[in-house]
Write a protein that holds these residues in place. Structure first.
Motif, short mmCIF file in Angstrom:
data_model
loop_
_atom_site.label_atom_id
_atom_site.label_comp_id
_atom_site.label_asym_id
_atom_site.label_seq_id
_atom_site.Cartn_x
_atom_site.Cartn_y
_atom_site.Cartn_z
N UNK A 690 3.58 0.83 -5.59
CA UNK A 690 2.98 1.54 -6.71
C UNK A 690 1.90 2.51 -6.25
N UNK A 691 1.04 2.05 -5.33
CA UNK A 691 -0.06 2.92 -4.88
C UNK A 691 0.45 4.17 -4.18
N UNK A 692 1.34 3.97 -3.20
CA UNK A 692 1.83 5.11 -2.43
C UNK A 692 2.67 6.06 -3.30
N UNK A 693 3.54 5.50 -4.17
CA UNK A 693 4.41 6.35 -4.98
C UNK A 693 3.61 7.13 -6.01
N UNK A 705 -5.96 10.87 -0.87
CA UNK A 705 -5.61 9.54 -1.35
C UNK A 705 -6.52 8.48 -0.72
N UNK A 706 -6.75 8.59 0.59
CA UNK A 706 -7.60 7.62 1.28
C UNK A 706 -9.01 7.68 0.71
N UNK A 707 -9.56 8.89 0.55
CA UNK A 707 -10.90 9.02 0.01
C UNK A 707 -10.99 8.51 -1.42
N UNK A 714 -11.34 0.13 -3.51
CA UNK A 714 -10.11 -0.66 -3.45
C UNK A 714 -9.46 -0.52 -2.08
N UNK A 715 -8.90 -1.63 -1.62
CA UNK A 715 -8.10 -1.59 -0.41
C UNK A 715 -6.75 -0.96 -0.69
N UNK A 716 -6.20 -0.30 0.30
CA UNK A 716 -4.87 0.27 0.17
C UNK A 716 -3.85 -0.81 0.54
N UNK A 717 -3.05 -1.21 -0.46
CA UNK A 717 -2.04 -2.23 -0.21
C UNK A 717 -1.03 -1.71 0.81
#
Length: 849
Positions: A690-693, A705-707, A714-717
């Protein structure tokens, strides 16, 4: 021996149904496809009686409720034989049968209809006409479908039901009887009963019975000894409206059928008081009595049933052929039982003779073996006799008539009920003595009972080829022991006209001498004074003529008709007939186990195995309802392999091990491990997808996106690993990534995630794209780019958690491995060591400092 005969014999050997085929004359123009053993003989008889013996092409039957596929195979074989060569006069196919007991006629016709559609062009080319006559449960729908397919295919197809005599279609097919226009038939299969209508129906019945009492004097029945008196006549009766029975065997449908018959006959109490079933403990079984539910006791021991129900005097024995002998012998140890019905066929003849000898010594009447039983309208019926409520109401078996019959063939009982009800005021009693060579009671046993009962005004006998019992009837007629009109017919007259050997259905239906042939018996009966028709085709006409003579003579005074009572229909049957609808409790679109074989999303299990689709292919069928490309299936299998286990220290494996060492079973241990799966352990696949898409779909640059995630806290899953790093890469990630890059048509989301990884590892080397992240992104790329899903479908699978299912399934393999490992190593109860626990108690409890 023809190949087609061998094929049907092979089908028969693999089926619980009965499928028989004997080819008599491949060039013949008259072909049959008949349901029922007795009916198949009668149709062949009638064809021969009407001059069609030389053109009769085959003999056979399909019975015992064959499946749609089996019926299709049987019909296809017959049609294939018929269309091998043409006949100058064209050909006829007689699709006949009596009135079925429990077979759904519409369901069996589906297979026949499929075959007819398949052979349409060949049927027209060979000038084939079809004549159909069938009845039984749901026959209306079956006949409607047959008529419809006739109109659709453009072939001559004439369809009739129980309103037409069973063999009338033979005369129509052979041109000796005119073909009538379609007759109007009932469109419903049974009377519905609403609770509010029950009382009204009873009132109607009472008023009708009062009218009946004015027309004929009713007999006085003593229910204790079963004797009937009217004038000076006395006769011992097998059954009364007070008869109580015990059933051996857990035959719930048969018992319910008996109770429904009791209810429709307006008995005051059920005829079944107990069930004997040695394979369970004593308990109570639920049945219906009209609209109400009742409990009938089930006993493990026969002596308990007999002791607690001393008023029961009939035992209906549904034991198999292996235990029927011993259970019947045990029954005869209890003097209260006066009648035993043995349903099983195939009991060794020496056992049967021993049973008959013991029964004679004990003065017990045996009906059977190999019988459907018998019935007495208004009083009692044995097991499944009479079939479903449709047949009972149609043949007016809820009230007594004036005609009693005895038959060898149980399958023809329903047809006799129908014939007698149409030609007379109805059945008074009917018994099928059974098809074995040594029946427990004979034709004469029952005919002499009928002779002595003043309520019975005429008798019908349906014998068959084989044996000499009918000659005892001839002798009794000549000696005037039988004075009531007797209408008789023996089936199997066609046997002498067959050039090849044909085995009919019953063990006793085989003539060992000319005297045992059906033709010789019919001639002897006619000479002795019985009313014998020229063919079974005219049996109903002869019965009607005799009945009308008795009415003219005042011997029979027709009584006002009792209206048929309303009766409840089982919900399951009503739904099968399409009379009611109800929202299903469950819906499924991935699997169907109801047919010939299991089906996964439209693919039969045989194809799943033969095409070697593998576990990945099964996942594609059951999870996604379609066959996905091979690379997708391979991807699934690869994911299962790389996620199967990650050592004993991770949360899920640890829980599984602790649970296994506590002595818990496999399922409990597995579940304890699965319950740890979530965002922190294993559950990152869905989150990563979900996060990446979402970031990619919004057009966010990887750095943006990272920033963005860092600003949200939040951590990036899918990013990060406790052990692995950019310098110590995870081989699982490498293998999956290389396969996806090489085989997937497009991998935009995975490429996006790898760009994110470059940014995160520049900050910290262990912030790599982990196995959860690579599987999640590759999974989304597969859904979006494999060509099997719309964009909406692809997103729906992401939203419902489909991606995490791969980790759950894969890791279950490892959890089971850890469980088995602990049990194999015989590890004891786990207790965590104290020195690995930091005990931090509130200060006020630390010694008062």
């Amino acid at each position: 021996f023809f190949a087609e005969e061998a094929y049907i014999a092979d089908l028969d050997s693999k089926s619980g149904a009965s499928l028989k085929l004997t080819i008599l004359n491949k060039k013949g123009r008259i072909w049959t496809m008949v349901a029922g053993g007795g009916a198949s003989v009668i149709y062949s008889d009638t064809i021969c009686d009407l001059g069609g013996a030389k053109e009769l092409a085959n003999y056979g039957e399909y019975s015992g409720a064959p499946s749609e596929q089996q019926t299709y195979e049987y019909a296809k074989t017959i049609l294939g034989l018929m269309t091998q060569e043409k006949h100058p006069e064209g050909k006829v196919l007689i699709i006949g049968g009596g009135i079925a007991n429990f077979t759904n006629v519409a369901a069996t016709f589906r297979g026949i209809i499929t075959a007819l559609i398949e052979f349409r062009e060949r049927l027209i080319e060979h000038n084939i006409k079809l004549f159909v006559r069938r009845a039984g449960p749901n026959y209306q729908e079956g006949l409607r479908r047959m008529r419809e397919v006739g109109r659709t295919l453009g072939i001559p197809l004439y369809v009739f039901g129980p309103e037409t005599h069973m063999t009338s279609i033979v005369g129509m097919a052979l041109g000796t009887r005119p073909i009538p226009k379609e007759l109007s038939v009932d469109t419903a299969t049974a009377n519905f009963a609403l609770p509010s209508g029950e009382k009204d129906s009873n009132k109607q019945c009472q008023s009708a019975q009062q009218g009946t009492a004015k027309a004929v004097r009713s007999p006085v029945v003593d229910s204790r000894n079963g004797r009937v008196s009217q004038g000076d006549a006395k006769a011992t009766q097998m059954f009364t409206n007070k008869t109580k029975s015990i059933v051996w065997g857990m035959q719930n449908r048969a018992v319910q059928s008996m109770l429904d018959f009791d209810f429709v006959c307006r008995r005051t109490e059920p005829s079944v008081v107990a069930i004997i079933y040695p394979f369970t403990g004593d308990h109570k079984q639920k049945f219906y009595w009209g609209h109400k539910e009742i409990l009938i006791p089930v006993y493990k021991q026969m002596k308990d049933a007999m002791t607690k129900h001393p008023d029961a005097d009939v035992l209906v024995n549904f034991a198999s052929l292996r235990s029927a002998y011993s259970s019947t012998m045990e029954t005869m140890e209890f003097p209260q039982i006066r009648t035993i019905a043995i349903i099983a066929e195939g009991i060794p003849e020496n056992y049967t003779r021993k049973l008959i000898k013991m029964a004679n010594e004990k003065n017990v009447s045996i009906i059977g073996p190999a019988t459907v039983g018998g019935l007495k309208p208004g009083c009692f019926k044995i097991g499944n006799t009479g079939g479903m409520m449709d047949n009972i109401l149609h043949s007016k078996l809820y009230r007594p008539g004036s005609v009693a019959y005895v038959s060898r063939s149980g399958g023809m009982s329903n047809e006799l009920n129908n014939i007698v009800s149409k030609a007379t005021d109805g059945v008074y009693e009917g018994v099928a003595i059974g098809g074995d060579r040594y029946p427990g009671t004979t034709f004469m046993d029952h005919i002499m009972r009928y002779q002595a009962d003043d309520n019975i005004k005429m008798i019908v006998l349906l014998g068959e080829v084989g044996g000499v019992e009918e000659y005892e009837v001839c002798k009794a007629l000549q000696e005037k022991k039988i004075t009531k009109p007797l209408v008789a017919w023996c089936i199997g007259t066609c046997a002498g006209m067959f050039t090849s050997e044909v085995q009919f259905g019953h063990a006793g239906s085989c003539a060992n001498s000319n005297k045992e042939t059906a033709t010789a018996k019919n001639e002897a009966l006619k000479a002795a004074g019985a009313y014998v028709p020229d063919s079974f085709d005219y049996l109903g006409d002869v019965i009607q003529n005799v009945y009308e003579q008795l009415v003219k003579q005042g011997i029979i005074v027709p009584a006002p008709e009792v209206p048929p009572p309303t009766v409840p229909m089982d919900y399951s049957w009503a739904r099968e007939l399409g009379l009611i609808r109800k929202p299903a409790s469950f819906m499924t679109s991935i699997c169907d186990e109801r047919g010939q074989e299991l089906i996964y999303a439209g693919m039969p299990i045989s194809d799943v195995l033969q095409k070697n689709v593998g576990i990945g292919g099964v996942i594609s069928l059951l999870w996604f309802q379609r066959c996905l490309p091979p690379y997708c299936c391979k991807f699934f299998e690869m994911c299962l392999m790389v996620t199967a286990d990650h050592g004993p220290a991770v949360s899920g494996a640890h829980n599984t091990i602790v649970c296994a060492r506590a002595g818990k079973d496999l399922v409990s241990s597995l579940v304890s491990g699965l319950l740890t799966i979530g965002d922190r352990f294993g559950g990152a696949l869905d989150g990563a997808a979900k996060m990446f898409s979402e970031a990619y779909d919004k057009g966010m640059h990887p750095a943006e996106f990272v920033n963005h995630m860092r600003n949200k806290g939040q951590l990036i899953m899918g990013i990060g690993h406790r052990v692995k790093s950019i310098n110590n890469p995870d081989q699982r990630v490498k293998i999956v990534k290389e396969f996806v890059m090489s085989n997937f048509p497009a991998t935009p989301l995975l490429q996006y995630a790898l760009e994110v990884e470059k940014i995160t590892t520049s900050k910290k080397p262990n912030l790599i794209l982990n196995v959860d992240g690579v599987i999640a992104c590759a999974f989304v790329d597969m859904l979006r780019n494999c060509g099997s899903f719309t964009s909406e479908e692809a997103q729906e699978y992401v939203n419902i958690g489909a991606i995490n299912s791969l980790f759950v399934l894969g890791r279950s393999i490892g959890f089971i491995g850890h469980y088995m490992d602990q049990r194999r190593l015989k590890q004891g109860l786990y207790r965590h060591p104290w020195d690995d626990i930091s005990y931090v108690l509130p200060e006020q409890y630390n010694g008062g400092n």
